[in-house]
Write an enzyme that holds these catalytic residues in place. Structure first.
Site, PDB file in Angstrom:
ATOM      1  N   ASN A 282     -12.624  31.320 -38.492  1.00  0.00           N
ATOM      2  CA  ASN A 282     -11.943  31.388 -37.189  1.00  0.00           C
ATOM      3  C   ASN A 282     -10.503  31.854 -37.375  1.00  0.00           C
ATOM      4  O   ASN A 282     -10.012  32.723 -36.666  1.00  0.00           O
ATOM      5  CB  ASN A 282     -11.924  30.020 -36.500  1.00  0.00           C
ATOM      6  CG  ASN A 282     -13.303  29.441 -36.358  1.00  0.00           C
ATOM      7  OD1 ASN A 282     -14.282  30.175 -36.384  1.00  0.00           O
ATOM      8  ND2 ASN A 282     -13.401  28.132 -36.216  1.00  0.00           N
ATOM      9  N   ASP A 283      -9.845  31.238 -38.342  1.00  0.00           N
ATOM     10  CA  ASP A 283      -8.468  31.645 -38.590  1.00  0.00           C
ATOM     11  C   ASP A 283      -8.403  32.921 -39.408  1.00  0.00           C
ATOM     12  O   ASP A 283      -7.549  33.775 -39.171  1.00  0.00           O
ATOM     13  CB  ASP A 283      -7.695  30.518 -39.291  1.00  0.00           C
ATOM     14  CG  ASP A 283      -7.183  29.509 -38.285  1.00  0.00           C
ATOM     15  OD1 ASP A 283      -6.642  29.944 -37.263  1.00  0.00           O
ATOM     16  OD2 ASP A 283      -7.367  28.297 -38.492  1.00  0.00           O
TER      17      ASP A 283
ATOM     18  N   GLU B 213      -8.381  30.759 -45.218  1.00  0.00           N
ATOM     19  CA  GLU B 213      -8.138  31.067 -43.808  1.00  0.00           C
ATOM     20  C   GLU B 213      -7.054  32.120 -43.632  1.00  0.00           C
ATOM     21  O   GLU B 213      -6.829  32.608 -42.533  1.00  0.00           O
ATOM     22  CB  GLU B 213      -7.675  29.808 -43.066  1.00  0.00           C
ATOM     23  CG  GLU B 213      -8.635  28.662 -43.147  1.00  0.00           C
ATOM     24  CD  GLU B 213      -8.210  27.498 -42.270  1.00  0.00           C
ATOM     25  OE1 GLU B 213      -8.677  27.424 -41.142  1.00  0.00           O
ATOM     26  OE2 GLU B 213      -7.397  26.679 -42.743  1.00  0.00           O
TER      27      GLU B 213
ATOM     28  N   ARG C 174     -13.204  17.494 -38.905  1.00  0.00           N
ATOM     29  CA  ARG C 174     -11.860  17.801 -38.390  1.00  0.00           C
ATOM     30  C   ARG C 174     -11.140  16.478 -38.119  1.00  0.00           C
ATOM     31  O   ARG C 174     -11.171  15.959 -36.997  1.00  0.00           O
ATOM     32  CB  ARG C 174     -11.943  18.618 -37.104  1.00  0.00           C
ATOM     33  CG  ARG C 174     -12.397  20.056 -37.298  1.00  0.00           C
ATOM     34  CD  ARG C 174     -12.286  20.851 -36.001  1.00  0.00           C
ATOM     35  NE  ARG C 174     -12.404  22.270 -36.217  1.00  0.00           N
ATOM     36  CZ  ARG C 174     -13.551  22.956 -36.106  1.00  0.00           C
ATOM     37  NH1 ARG C 174     -14.663  22.358 -35.785  1.00  0.00           N
ATOM     38  NH2 ARG C 174     -13.563  24.263 -36.311  1.00  0.00           N
TER      39      ARG C 174
ATOM     40  N   HIS D  36      -9.897  25.670 -30.013  1.00  0.00           N
ATOM     41  CA  HIS D  36     -10.477  24.393 -30.419  1.00  0.00           C
ATOM     42  C   HIS D  36     -11.217  23.706 -29.276  1.00  0.00           C
ATOM     43  O   HIS D  36     -12.181  22.995 -29.487  1.00  0.00           O
ATOM     44  CB  HIS D  36      -9.397  23.508 -31.032  1.00  0.00           C
ATOM     45  CG  HIS D  36      -9.063  23.990 -32.404  1.00  0.00           C
ATOM     46  ND1 HIS D  36      -8.037  24.861 -32.646  1.00  0.00           N
ATOM     47  CD2 HIS D  36      -9.687  23.797 -33.591  1.00  0.00           C
ATOM     48  CE1 HIS D  36      -8.015  25.157 -33.934  1.00  0.00           C
ATOM     49  NE2 HIS D  36      -9.002  24.527 -34.534  1.00  0.00           N
TER      50      HIS D  36
ATOM     51  N   ARG E 217     -11.449  17.291 -44.025  1.00  0.00           N
ATOM     52  CA  ARG E 217     -10.292  18.184 -44.069  1.00  0.00           C
ATOM     53  C   ARG E 217      -9.048  17.365 -43.772  1.00  0.00           C
ATOM     54  O   ARG E 217      -9.033  16.549 -42.847  1.00  0.00           O
ATOM     55  CB  ARG E 217     -10.438  19.284 -43.031  1.00  0.00           C
ATOM     56  CG  ARG E 217      -9.193  20.152 -42.957  1.00  0.00           C
ATOM     57  CD  ARG E 217      -9.415  21.372 -42.130  1.00  0.00           C
ATOM     58  NE  ARG E 217      -9.443  21.068 -40.711  1.00  0.00           N
ATOM     59  CZ  ARG E 217      -9.688  21.993 -39.787  1.00  0.00           C
ATOM     60  NH1 ARG E 217      -9.940  23.230 -40.147  1.00  0.00           N
ATOM     61  NH2 ARG E 217      -9.688  21.680 -38.518  1.00  0.00           N
TER      62      ARG E 217
ATOM     63  N   CYS F  35     -17.133  27.536 -42.957  1.00  0.00           N
ATOM     64  CA  CYS F  35     -17.218  26.515 -41.909  1.00  0.00           C
ATOM     65  C   CYS F  35     -16.611  26.976 -40.604  1.00  0.00           C
ATOM     66  O   CYS F  35     -16.405  26.197 -39.695  1.00  0.00           O
ATOM     67  CB  CYS F  35     -16.576  25.213 -42.377  1.00  0.00           C
ATOM     68  SG  CYS F  35     -14.845  25.391 -42.808  1.00  0.00           S
TER      69      CYS F  35
ATOM     70  N   ARG G 252      -6.578  34.033 -31.714  1.00  0.00           N
ATOM     71  CA  ARG G 252      -7.918  33.524 -31.408  1.00  0.00           C
ATOM     72  C   ARG G 252      -8.025  32.903 -30.024  1.00  0.00           C
ATOM     73  O   ARG G 252      -9.120  32.704 -29.505  1.00  0.00           O
ATOM     74  CB  ARG G 252      -8.373  32.523 -32.493  1.00  0.00           C
ATOM     75  CG  ARG G 252      -7.526  31.302 -32.598  1.00  0.00           C
ATOM     76  CD  ARG G 252      -7.830  30.497 -33.854  1.00  0.00           C
ATOM     77  NE  ARG G 252      -8.816  29.457 -33.632  1.00  0.00           N
ATOM     78  CZ  ARG G 252      -9.171  28.551 -34.546  1.00  0.00           C
ATOM     79  NH1 ARG G 252      -8.620  28.584 -35.758  1.00  0.00           N
ATOM     80  NH2 ARG G 252     -10.058  27.640 -34.284  1.00  0.00           N
TER      81      ARG G 252
HETATM   82  C1  PEP Z   1     -11.476  27.955 -39.152  1.00  0.00           C
HETATM   83  O1  PEP Z   1     -10.307  28.325 -39.024  1.00  0.00           O
HETATM   84  O2  PEP Z   1     -12.450  28.718 -39.280  1.00  0.00           O
HETATM   85  C2  PEP Z   1     -11.787  26.521 -39.145  1.00  0.00           C
HETATM   86  C3  PEP Z   1     -12.997  26.093 -39.419  1.00  0.00           C
HETATM   87  O3  PEP Z   1     -10.788  25.679 -38.802  1.00  0.00           O
HETATM   88  P1  PEP Z   1     -10.304  25.432 -37.303  1.00  0.00           P
HETATM   89  O4  PEP Z   1     -11.251  26.170 -36.387  1.00  0.00           O
HETATM   90  O5  PEP Z   1     -10.296  23.984 -37.072  1.00  0.00           O
HETATM   91  O6  PEP Z   1      -8.950  26.054 -37.299  1.00  0.00           O
HETATM   92 MG    MG Z   2      -8.682  26.920 -39.210  1.00  0.00          MG
END
Ligand code: PEP
Ligand code: MG
Length: 752
Positions: free
Chosen positions: A624-625, A601, A466, A359, A502, A672, A635
């Site tokens: 991302n997740d 996710e 976020r 993050h 979110r 996203c 990650r």
């Molecule tokens: C993701 O997981 O792709 C996402 C957009 O949420 P975050 O990166 O805040 O976990």
């Molecule tokens: Mg996420």
């Protein structure tokens, strides 16, 4: 054996530089193994040769002068195969090569083991003997284990050279991973945990008298603190354990540790640095002690040092001055460290841990701050205050750049700025392919300052707000009313465009200072919707704030649930959202029912996309997740960053499946995660059928350039080919080729 190993490793780690570390190694190994020879060969990367760097038993005068290429002689053979070699009589081995100067004629037995760090053979550790014999299994095991432990130390010493303070001006390159694109030149400001002496940088002070006073106050406070603890514990601990506190107090006597620290302050070192030097020196002596009890006392000393440090820091931390071109550097920077620097002064970021998907990196990218993540072995205390270059494209940093390097990077910075100016022309229009297909380019936000920046870059909506960032900046859970105001500003800023809020997504690597979550395995633990459903009072306050924020504005509110792994969670959350909506209406507010969506996710959600779609208005993939959970790759872990592959065929298949399900159900689908902002990935995602790509604002125009240049028809062809490929590397190559052929290589040129 364990004890011997531990001792050698400790001695080597206490060595002041690489040369001493190698000398210590050969010396101790020869005596522990009772062999006649021990030598180390280390790779000279420029020449690609293994240089004879230290020896006991062979000709010392050729140290540094003789070298072997990979595959040359037995040493080169060990390096080439990256495997131990145990030979009874070297002259009988076909790969043996005679090097007269080294003086090894009389030695028959040879055991060589590679020194490997992160997959790279750094060198070879060799023992030799006159007797014709094979080294036995336990000897081989000892050398292999030692070599594995030494590898990290050698790698560290090779890159840092264990720089002394006077050698700060040495130019060095350190590799990490790209975190946020861009190049920055500035001054390194090291942020270190306030109770960890190992991280303290060295700094010079002018006002020595004031520094001595500051230290004296910290000693008095530490003393008082220890006395209070000792008194509290008096009834609960045995006499001999209580003696520990007396030992602490003795160490704090004027003639003991404080005296040495003050001497160092008087030489111009600041109190924290002088304390670190003093404690380190004592610790090194403790570590060499044979007696386990005495060695244990080292922990007491460390603890005492950290205690004194925290008292020194109490006053100092807030005073940190940020120059106008600050590059924030730290082993474990947090979002609040990032937020503590005035935005206009923050030019770059270097983190010793994490990766592009952390993050921290995501927020840095949103702020347009070039970032390098996961840089190992940075000599933090020594680079503080020095000049530094951050190359967020390649994931490289340079300390004390030469004038030539500085010029080169300055030029790259200017080229990048020119490219961005060129792209700015695209901001006003819609994102439509040459064959007429429209994709919505939305933005990911977290701070209010994102709003203006995103609109300037043509964002058509917010695909991911976020909300947890506001929670992270607070000192307690924000009230419904304070949330309402912040959400309202966001909705107003983008009105009438859609804003996807979110719900609180904490856990994993996002923690709230006032709501700590301690878990062994936080990414598989209490995260996102799980926390919200366990704490309906927090969830309800947030949902009410979102709905109330929309009152009386011509806006489009969408509420999105993170980390969903079952439909039950959706049903429960929807019930609470309905309840909030009814309540707010009954209270007289004129509000519209928000759209409700779910983030995909977790792999489980991919395979239940149909069932999820029956319950919600839209889906948005959090790649991302999703990538981390599909590939079982953390990650944030720089060690496995190369395995974190957005173009992995399984990931592409999953994404394709989700898009197809949404298209069939006639519901909105978006993405996203960071993938949406990757120009090559965006092409594939558009072809899959995603209607919304939501990304950090710096990527909006780059993606727009790609999607307005290449037709949907061509993108679909590329996708068809990509889905037949078997590795992420092949997909990446295909995508890069496609962009180059479309004349877009400049957009990908700088990226690693
Ligand atoms: C993701 O997981 O792709 C996402 C957009 O949420 P975050 O990166 O805040 O976990
Ligand atoms: Mg996420």
């Amino acid at each position: 054996m364990l004890e011997a190993l531990r001792r050698v490793v400790q001695e080597v780690s206490a060595a002041p530089d690489l040369e001493h570390a190698l000398e210590t190694t050969v010396d101790r190994v020869r005596s522990i193994m009772a062999t006649e020879v021990c030598s180390v060969y280390l790779l000279d990367e420029k020449r690609g040769r293994y240089v004879f760097r230290a020896t006991r038993g062979l000709n010392q005068s050729v140290v540094g002068k003789v070298s072997l290429g990979a595959g040359e002689g037995l040493v080169g053979y060990v390096a080439e195969r990256a495997e131990p070699l145990n030979v009874e009589v070297v002259t009988e081995h076909p790969r043996n090569q005679y090097i007269a100067e080294i003086g090894e004629d009389e030695f028959n037995a040879f055991l060589g083991v590679p020194i490997i760090h992160q997959g790279q053979t750094l060198g070879v550790l060799v023992v030799q003997q006159r007797n014709k014999r094979r080294f036995d299994e336990s000897e081989e095991a000892f050398l292999v284990t030692l070599s594995a432990q030494l590898a990290g130390l050698i790698a560290h010493a090779k890159v840092t050279g264990r720089l002394s303070i006077t050698r700060r001006k040495v130019s060095r390159t350190f590799r990490g991973a790209p975190g946020a694109p861009g190049v920055a030149l500035g001054v390194a400001i090291v942020i270190y945990p306030s109770v960890d002496l190992t991280q303290v940088p060295f700094r010079k002070v002018r006002n020595v008298a004031r520094e001595v006073d500051r230290f004296a106050v910290a000693v008095t406070e530490t003393r008082a603190e220890i006395q209070v603890i000792a008194e509290k514990m008096a009834g609960e601990l045995q006499e001999d354990t209580l003696g520990l506190f007396d030992a602490y107090l003795l160490m704090l006597d004027e003639g003991a540790i404080p005296k040495e620290v003050v001497q160092r302050i008087k030489k111009g070192q600041w109190a924290q640095g002088a304390l670190k030097q003093t404690i380190d020196e004592h610790l090194a002596r403790f570590d060499l002690m044979e007696d386990a009890y005495l060695r244990e006392r080292a922990n007491d000393l460390r603890e005492l040092g950290n205690r004194m440090l925290s008292h020194l820091e109490k006053r100092n931390r807030r005073r940190l001055h940020f120059p106008k071109d600050s590059i924030l550097v730290g082993d474990d920077l947090s979002l609040s460290d990032l937020a503590s620097v005035p935005k206009e002064r923050l030019k770059g970021l270097v983190s010793g841990s994490g990766s592009v998907n952390s993050h921290l990196a995501i927020l840095a990218e949103a702020l347009g701050v070039p970032t390098v993540m996961g840089v190992k072995d940075l000599p933090m205390p020594l680079i503080d205050g020095g000049e530094i270059v951050v190359d967020g494209f390649q994931g490289v940093i340079l300390t004390s750049p030469t004038p030539n390097q500085r010029r080169q990077y300055q030029k790259r910075k200017e080229e990048e700025a020119a490219l961005n100016r060129d792209l700015e022309r695209l901001a006003p229009g819609r994102c439509v392919t040459p064959d007429g297909h429209r994709t919505r380019l939305w933005v990911n936000t977290g701070l209010f300052s994102d709003v203006a920046r995103s609109l300037d870059r043509g964002a058509e909506g917010v695909g991911l707000y976020r909300t947890e960032i506001h929670f992270m900046m607070n000192e307690a859970f924000p009230t419904e009313e304070s949330q309402r105001q912040i959400y309202r500003d966001h909705l107003k800023g983008f009105a009438p465009r859609p804003v996807t809020m979110r719900t609180l997504d904490i856990g994993g690597d996002k923690s709230l200072p006032y709501f700590p979550i301690q878990e062994e395995n936080p990414f598989l633990g209490w995260r996102g919707i799980r926390v919200s459903l366990d704490h309906p009072e927090i969830f309800i306050a947030q949902i009410r704030a979102m709905i109330r924020a929309s009152e009386g504005i011509d806006c489009y509110l969408r509420i999105m649930l993170p980390m969903v792994s079952s439909v039950t969670e959706i049903d429960m959350a929807k019930q609470l959202i309905d309840q909030c909506f009814q309540e707010v209406r009954e209270e007289g507010a004129d509000v519209k029912r928000p759209d409700i969506g779910v983030m995909i996710e977790v792999p489980a959600a991919v395979f239940q996309a149909d069932e999820i779609l029956k319950r919600v208005d839209f889906l948005s993939v959090g790649s991302n997740d999703l990538v981390q959970y599909m590939l079982a790759v953390d990650r944030n872990n720089a060690q496995v960053a190369s395995l974190y592959q957005e173009f992995h065929p399984s990931v592409l298949k999953a994404l394709n499946q989700v898009a197809a399900a949404a298209t069939l159900a006639g519901k909105g689908s978006g993405i996203c995660g960071e993938m949406a902002g990757n120009p090559g990935a965006a092409l594939l995602l558009m072809a899959m059928g995603y209607q919304v790509l939501s990304m950090n604002s710096p990527n909006l125009l780059v993606v727009k350039k790609v999607l307005t240049t290449i037709s949907l028809k061509a993108a679909k062809k590329v996708l068809e080919q990509a889905l037949k490929l078997e590795s992420a590397q092949e997909v990446k190559k295909l995508v890069d080729q496609t962009l180059s052929q479309a004349g877009l290589e400049q957009l990908i040129r700088n990226r690693a």
